[in-house]
Design a protein around this motif. Structure first.
Motif, PDB file in Angstrom:
ATOM      1  N   ALA A   1       0.843  -1.202   0.000  1.00 51.80           N
ATOM      2  CA  ALA A   1       0.000   0.000   0.000  1.00 51.80           C
ATOM      3  C   ALA A   1       0.873   1.245   0.000  1.00 51.80           C
ATOM      4  CB  ALA A   1      -0.926  -0.015   1.210  1.00 51.80           C
ATOM      5  N   VAL A   2       1.552   1.467  -1.117  1.00 50.55           N
ATOM      6  CA  VAL A   2       2.444   2.613  -1.275  1.00 50.55           C
ATOM      7  C   VAL A   2       2.237   3.199  -2.665  1.00 50.55           C
ATOM      8  CG1 VAL A   2       4.206   1.804   0.348  1.00 50.55           C
ATOM      9  CG2 VAL A   2       4.306   1.077  -2.046  1.00 50.55           C
ATOM     10  N   PRO A   3       2.579   4.470  -2.864  1.00 52.91           N
ATOM     11  CA  PRO A   3       2.395   5.116  -4.170  1.00 52.91           C
ATOM     12  C   PRO A   3       3.522   4.795  -5.158  1.00 52.91           C
ATOM     13  CG  PRO A   3       3.195   6.727  -2.595  1.00 52.91           C
ATOM     14  CD  PRO A   3       2.974   5.454  -1.818  1.00 52.91           C
ATOM     15  N   LEU A   4       3.873   3.514  -5.244  1.00 50.13           N
ATOM     16  CA  LEU A   4       4.972   3.118  -6.132  1.00 50.13           C
ATOM     17  C   LEU A   4       4.614   3.346  -7.594  1.00 50.13           C
ATOM     18  CD1 LEU A   4       7.759   1.774  -6.488  1.00 50.13           C
ATOM     19  CD2 LEU A   4       6.581  -0.443  -6.507  1.00 50.13           C
ATOM     20  N   LEU A   5       3.422   2.938  -7.989  1.00 52.66           N
ATOM     21  CA  LEU A   5       3.023   3.107  -9.388  1.00 52.66           C
ATOM     22  C   LEU A   5       2.903   4.574  -9.749  1.00 52.66           C
ATOM     23  CD1 LEU A   5       2.013   2.021 -12.100  1.00 52.66           C
ATOM     24  CD2 LEU A   5      -0.293   1.943 -11.111  1.00 52.66           C
ATOM     25  N   SER A   6       2.191   5.344  -8.948  1.00 50.35           N
ATOM     26  CA  SER A   6       1.951   6.747  -9.291  1.00 50.35           C
ATOM     27  C   SER A   6       3.255   7.537  -9.374  1.00 50.35           C
ATOM     28  CB  SER A   6       1.009   7.385  -8.270  1.00 50.35           C
ATOM     29  OG  SER A   6       1.568   7.370  -6.974  1.00 50.35           O
ATOM     30  N   THR A   7       4.155   7.315  -8.427  1.00 51.76           N
ATOM     31  CA  THR A   7       5.411   8.072  -8.426  1.00 51.76           C
ATOM     32  C   THR A   7       6.337   7.609  -9.536  1.00 51.76           C
ATOM     33  OG1 THR A   7       5.215   8.361  -6.032  1.00 51.76           O
ATOM     34  CG2 THR A   7       7.347   8.809  -7.007  1.00 51.76           C
ATOM     35  N   THR A   8       6.381   6.303  -9.795  1.00 51.31           N
ATOM     36  CA  THR A   8       7.222   5.798 -10.882  1.00 51.31           C
ATOM     37  C   THR A   8       6.792   6.373 -12.222  1.00 51.31           C
ATOM     38  OG1 THR A   8       7.679   3.729  -9.708  1.00 51.31           O
ATOM     39  CG2 THR A   8       8.021   3.725 -12.081  1.00 51.31           C
ATOM     40  N   LEU A   9       5.489   6.492 -12.448  1.00 56.60           N
ATOM     41  CA  LEU A   9       5.007   7.053 -13.713  1.00 56.60           C
ATOM     42  C   LEU A   9       5.308   8.543 -13.812  1.00 56.60           C
ATOM     43  CD1 LEU A   9       1.610   5.206 -14.211  1.00 56.60           C
ATOM     44  CD2 LEU A   9       3.911   4.563 -14.926  1.00 56.60           C
ATOM     45  N   ALA A  10       5.252   9.249 -12.684  1.00 56.67           N
ATOM     46  CA  ALA A  10       5.652  10.653 -12.694  1.00 56.67           C
ATOM     47  C   ALA A  10       7.138  10.781 -13.010  1.00 56.67           C
ATOM     48  CB  ALA A  10       5.341  11.296 -11.339  1.00 56.67           C
ATOM     49  N   VAL A  11       7.942   9.913 -12.425  1.00 58.09           N
ATOM     50  CA  VAL A  11       9.382   9.901 -12.721  1.00 58.09           C
ATOM     51  C   VAL A  11       9.620   9.633 -14.200  1.00 58.09           C
ATOM     52  CG1 VAL A  11      11.517   8.597 -12.375  1.00 58.09           C
ATOM     53  CG2 VAL A  11      10.133   9.262 -10.399  1.00 58.09           C
TER      54      VAL A  11
ATOM     55  N   LEU B   1      12.902  10.473  -6.599  1.00 55.00           N
ATOM     56  CA  LEU B   1      13.626   9.214  -6.443  1.00 55.00           C
ATOM     57  C   LEU B   1      13.923   8.897  -4.989  1.00 55.00           C
ATOM     58  CD1 LEU B   1      16.172   9.407  -9.422  1.00 55.00           C
ATOM     59  CD2 LEU B   1      13.975   8.227  -9.314  1.00 55.00           C
ATOM     60  N   SER B   2      14.127   9.915  -4.179  1.00 55.66           N
ATOM     61  CA  SER B   2      14.427   9.684  -2.764  1.00 55.66           C
ATOM     62  C   SER B   2      13.172   9.394  -1.950  1.00 55.66           C
ATOM     63  CB  SER B   2      15.123  10.914  -2.180  1.00 55.66           C
ATOM     64  OG  SER B   2      14.232  12.027  -2.124  1.00 55.66           O
ATOM     65  N   GLY B   3      11.995   9.608  -2.538  1.00 53.05           N
ATOM     66  CA  GLY B   3      10.752   9.410  -1.811  1.00 53.05           C
ATOM     67  C   GLY B   3      10.329  10.606  -0.987  1.00 53.05           C
ATOM     68  N   GLU B   4      11.144  11.673  -0.978  1.00 50.47           N
ATOM     69  CA  GLU B   4      10.762  12.870  -0.229  1.00 50.47           C
ATOM     70  C   GLU B   4       9.526  13.530  -0.832  1.00 50.47           C
ATOM     71  OE1 GLU B   4      14.085  15.439  -0.100  1.00 50.47           O
ATOM     72  OE2 GLU B   4      15.392  14.020   0.948  1.00 50.47           O
ATOM     73  N   ARG B   5       9.368  13.381  -2.143  1.00 53.55           N
ATOM     74  CA  ARG B   5       8.185  13.906  -2.812  1.00 53.55           C
ATOM     75  C   ARG B   5       7.477  12.742  -3.508  1.00 53.55           C
ATOM     76  NH1 ARG B   5       8.777  18.974  -6.371  1.00 53.55           N
ATOM     77  NH2 ARG B   5       6.770  19.460  -5.393  1.00 53.55           N
ATOM     78  N   ILE B   6       6.167  12.746  -3.438  1.00 51.87           N
ATOM     79  CA  ILE B   6       5.339  11.723  -4.071  1.00 51.87           C
ATOM     80  C   ILE B   6       4.740  12.308  -5.342  1.00 51.87           C
ATOM     81  CG2 ILE B   6       3.246  10.334  -3.822  1.00 51.87           C
ATOM     82  CD1 ILE B   6       3.857  10.208  -0.834  1.00 51.87           C
ATOM     83  N   GLY B   7       4.831  11.566  -6.418  1.00 52.25           N
ATOM     84  CA  GLY B   7       4.322  12.046  -7.697  1.00 52.25           C
ATOM     85  C   GLY B   7       3.078  11.290  -8.129  1.00 52.25           C
TER      86      GLY B   7
ATOM     87  N   ALA C   1      -0.067  13.136  -3.035  1.00 53.14           N
ATOM     88  CA  ALA C   1       0.906  13.568  -4.042  1.00 53.14           C
ATOM     89  C   ALA C   1       1.388  14.994  -3.788  1.00 53.14           C
ATOM     90  CB  ALA C   1       0.303  13.468  -5.437  1.00 53.14           C
ATOM     91  N   ASP C   2       2.681  15.189  -3.987  1.00 50.79           N
ATOM     92  CA  ASP C   2       3.286  16.518  -3.903  1.00 50.79           C
ATOM     93  C   ASP C   2       3.463  17.140  -5.285  1.00 50.79           C
ATOM     94  OD1 ASP C   2       3.942  16.404  -0.976  1.00 50.79           O
ATOM     95  OD2 ASP C   2       5.166  14.726  -1.655  1.00 50.79           O
ATOM     96  N   LEU C   3       3.397  16.305  -6.312  1.00 49.67           N
ATOM     97  CA  LEU C   3       3.637  16.769  -7.680  1.00 49.67           C
ATOM     98  C   LEU C   3       2.745  15.972  -8.617  1.00 49.67           C
ATOM     99  CD1 LEU C   3       7.070  17.393  -9.360  1.00 49.67           C
ATOM    100  CD2 LEU C   3       5.520  15.719 -10.368  1.00 49.67           C
ATOM    101  N   PHE C   4       2.105  16.678  -9.543  1.00 46.32           N
ATOM    102  CA  PHE C   4       1.236  16.032 -10.526  1.00 46.32           C
ATOM    103  C   PHE C   4       1.791  16.273 -11.935  1.00 46.32           C
ATOM    104  CE2 PHE C   4      -1.480  17.041  -6.922  1.00 46.32           C
ATOM    105  CZ  PHE C   4      -2.181  15.863  -6.727  1.00 46.32           C
ATOM    106  N   VAL C   5       1.732  15.225 -12.762  1.00 45.80           N
ATOM    107  CA  VAL C   5       1.998  15.377 -14.187  1.00 45.80           C
ATOM    108  C   VAL C   5       0.648  15.274 -14.882  1.00 45.80           C
ATOM    109  CG1 VAL C   5       3.159  14.462 -16.208  1.00 45.80           C
ATOM    110  CG2 VAL C   5       4.302  14.396 -13.982  1.00 45.80           C
ATOM    111  N   VAL C   6       0.211  16.392 -15.490  1.00 44.61           N
ATOM    112  CA  VAL C   6      -1.159  16.501 -16.000  1.00 44.61           C
ATOM    113  C   VAL C   6      -1.135  16.739 -17.512  1.00 44.61           C
ATOM    114  CG1 VAL C   6      -3.361  17.697 -15.776  1.00 44.61           C
ATOM    115  CG2 VAL C   6      -1.824  17.554 -13.800  1.00 44.61           C
TER     116      VAL C   6
END
Length: 359
Positions: free
Chosen positions: A80-90, A110-116, A155-160
């Motif tokens: 239960a982590v935002p692995l998919l959402s952040t990886t796609l933002a990356v 990449l450090s996990g400090e921000r969630i994408g 999320a701290d950052l969105f790719v829209v």
């Protein structure tokens, strides 16, 4: 192409599986689909987000195969982590951003400090986005709303993706920017919450370092990683079914000795083997454009059908206990149905394969 996992891949898989077995808590109360302690461990100690990212951006300089293995194990554990959402933002920033944007955003992600979060879970979010870009007061702003956005509430950052009038261009929007409102939505899958992103002249930064083909590559990468995640979930369903069939006794013998149960488990195993081969090939050939364009949607369709079959069959093998809240099977069932719909269902992805093959 050598279609085999290396010894290093197998060792990585085994160690990550043990780690997630010890630390993942998909049913934990109060985490709202985001297990923050687990997320810090995955990003800090294991550095999962940077497996296929270049070393100059803080990544491990690996390949998509490494990341696919990580997604398979995360799917098996229902992490239960935002692995998919952040990886796609990356992936979007990496493929579409310029050097300055990569240097600005990738280290924190990449450090996990921000969630994408990539605000494009449906085909229409890319082909006909409901968000438009406007030029106001000397800057670009976004207007509109989109949903569902995976893990949007953290999320701290969105790719829209936004319609500029001439094309669809992905934009970066900060989660705390003025004009940004995130509304949590009910989710069928409690381990992967969703939200609605509302934008009212929110300042945005266009990702102009790539082309539409680069954005399509981001989506293909998403399809491959989702297929790997679904493969892991299907394998977990089979493992649970086999364990129950061996331990549950009726009429003085294990239910696994009954022909109907044997056939159900055998059907699951056959589909999993076929899916594993396709996911492996899709990940290993991802750098070849012609191969990726066919294999990515095909892997997503095959993995979705396999996961649905295994989740349904595992519940049947378990009988009444499979429907209870206390058992994890209902979580796999929910993940199977929600993940199968992401970026379009199986029929849409097979149609995409046909369209691409005809070009």
């Amino acid at each position: 192409m050598d279609l085999r996992y290396s010894t290093e891949h197998d060792d990585f898989r085994d160690s990550l599986r043990r780690f997630l077995r010890d630390h993942s808590r998909p049913g934990a109360d109060g985490c709202r689909g985001h297990d923050a302690p687990l997320w810090r461990l995955l990003c800090g100690e294991l550095e999962l987000l940077g497996l296929h990212v270049a070393a100059r951006y803080g990544g491990a300089d690996g390949t998509l195969v490494d990341t696919a293995i990580a997604f398979e194990e995360a799917g098996r554990a229902l992490a239960a982590v935002p692995l998919l959402s952040t990886t796609l933002a990356v992936e979007a920033v990496l493929r579409m951003g310029d050097d300055a944007q990569c240097a600005q955003h990738l280290p924190g992600l990449l450090s996990g400090e921000r969630i994408g979060a990539l605000a494009a879970a449906r085909p229409a979010d890319v082909s006909a986005p409901t968000v438009r870009a406007e030029y106001c007061g000397g800057r670009t702003v976004l207007v509109g709303e989109c949903a569902p956005v995976l893990h949007g509430h953290v999320a701290d950052l969105f790719v829209v993706p936004a319609n500029t009038g001439a094309a669809v261009v992905p934009h970066i929007v900060a989660g705390d920017a003025p004009g940004v409102t995130v509304v949590p939505l009910p989710s069928f899958d409690g381990t992967r919450p969703v939200a609605r992103l509302e934008l009212a002249q929110a300042p945005a930064d266009a990702l102009t370092g790539g082309t539409p083909d680069d954005f399509e590559r981001v989506l293909d990468t998403a399809r491959i990683l989702l297929a790997a995640e679904m493969l892991g979930g299907a394998e977990a369903c089979l493992a649970l079914a086999v364990e129950h069939a061996r331990s549950r006794h009726q009429f003085g013998r294990p239910i696994g000795s009954f022909q109907a149960v044997k056939h159900a488990c055998a059907d699951m195993m056959i589909e999993i083997d076929a899916t594993r081969a396709l996911v492996m090939f899709a990940a290993m050939s991802a750098d070849v454009d012609a191969e990726r364009r066919i294999n990515a949607p095909l892997a997503k369709a095959q993995a979705a059908d396999t996961y649905l079959l295994c989740a349904n069959s595992a519940i049947q093998v378990h009988g009444g206990i499979g429907f209870t809240w206390e058992h994890d099977l209902h979580r796999y069932f929910r993940r199977a149905h929600t993940t199968a719909a992401l970026f379009g269902g199986s029929a849409q992805h097979r149609a995409l394969v046909a369209d691409r093959a005809a070009i």
